[in-house]
Design an enzyme around this catalytic site. Structure first.
Site, short mmCIF file in Angstrom:
data_model
loop_
_atom_site.label_atom_id
_atom_site.label_comp_id
_atom_site.label_asym_id
_atom_site.label_seq_id
_atom_site.Cartn_x
_atom_site.Cartn_y
_atom_site.Cartn_z
CB SER A 50 11.18 6.43 6.64
OG SER A 50 11.34 6.47 5.24
CE LYS B 215 1.12 -5.32 -18.41
NZ LYS B 215 0.28 -4.30 -17.77
#
Length: 290
Positions: free
Chosen positions: A158, A210
């Site tokens: 990765s 939010k």
């Protein structure tokens, strides 16, 4: 508890370029580790931002750690353990390596007149996405100035593979591995646990989205779709970066689907250049400099 929460923020609800197995291990063993706020040596002494200065006549070295070991004319930079954006240490610390430390060590070695080549000593499952690709671009942009070899002592997966791919050459041992070219994000939903404990959390927000992703509430379909779009964008950045670094087509890199490849299979896939034990790979690098 405060330090536990700080580390949890580094692992949960944010994109990671890390091998799945390592992610599970880290999650099960969270500890108070990432509360370092400035670049220090392992003895705790603050350090300056550069390894040496140029006084107009020559380089003047300061008596401090520059972030890498020297073996003859080769600078050896460790890329080990879980990778994080800002560790505040030039060296691996408590099983982690910071992109900030790798960057400073790499740039210092690049300008060191006594260093003829740079070796990235890689053994890492990956880590945070944040800061990774900026570092990769820095290493890739330095190609041609000095030989840069990524020598794996085990695996480069990765984010660690992204860094290794920026080198001129990648050597992987027979039982080591490369790949896991993908991005993962783990959302933790504590809402039922809080309800069972008699705790009710009320979000008062400005902006409809939010509160998306907060662990105190279930993940909505809209939030999941938005986060998936972000992960896809980061994944394509990863694919494009590896394709550029390794001279491969994006289709071939994308087609790996984050699979990992051991030794010879990694070379056959074009993700590494040679199967070699670390000491043999290092001797080969020295031979190229002779």
């Amino acid at each position: 508890m405060q330090q536990f929460a700080h580390l949890a923020q580094r692992m949960f609800n944010r994109p990671l370029a890390i091998h799945r197995d390592k992610a599970e291990i880290v999650i099960s063993a969270l500890a108070e580790r990432l509360n370092i706020t400035r670049m220090v040596n392992l003895d705790g002494m603050a350090i300056e931002p550069m390894a040496f200065s140029f006084d107009g006549e020559g380089y003047e070295y300061r008596d401090r750690d520059c972030g890498y070991d020297r073996a003859g004319p080769v600078a050896i930079i460790p890329v080990q353990g879980t990778l994080v954006q800002k560790l505040g240490s030039l060296r691996p610390y408590s099983g982690m390596t910071g992109y900030d430390g790798i960057r400073q060590a790499f740039l210092t070695a690049l300008e060191d007149p006594d260093i003829e080549a740079i070796m990235l000593d890689v053994d890492s499952p990956g880590g945070e996405v944040s800061g990774c690709f900026d570092l990769v671009d820095t290493i890739y942009g330095a190609r041609g100035k000095k030989p840069i070899h990524a020598i794996l002592s085990d695996g480069a997966y990765s984010a660690a593979y992204a860094i290794a791919s920026a080198a001129d050459k990648i050597a992987v041992p027979r039982t080591g591995g490369v790949g896991s070219i993908g991005v993962i994000c783990m959302h933790v939903d504590f809402s039922k646990a809080l309800t069972s404990a008699g705790v009710q959390v009320t979000f008062i927000t400005y902006g409809d989205r939010k509160a998306d992703g907060h662990p105190e509430i279930p993940l909505s379909k809209e939030a999941l779709a938005r986060f998936q779009e972000d992960i896809d964008t980061m994944g394509e950045l990863f694919v494009g970066t590896v394709a550029r670094n390794r001279g491969m087509s994006a289709e071939k890199v994308r087609g790996t689907q984050a699979v990992t490849y051991m030794g010879e299979k990694g070379v056959a896939m074009g993700l590494a250049d040679v199967v070699a034990a670390p000491d043999a790979a290092f001797r080969s690098l020295l031979a190229e400099l002779a």
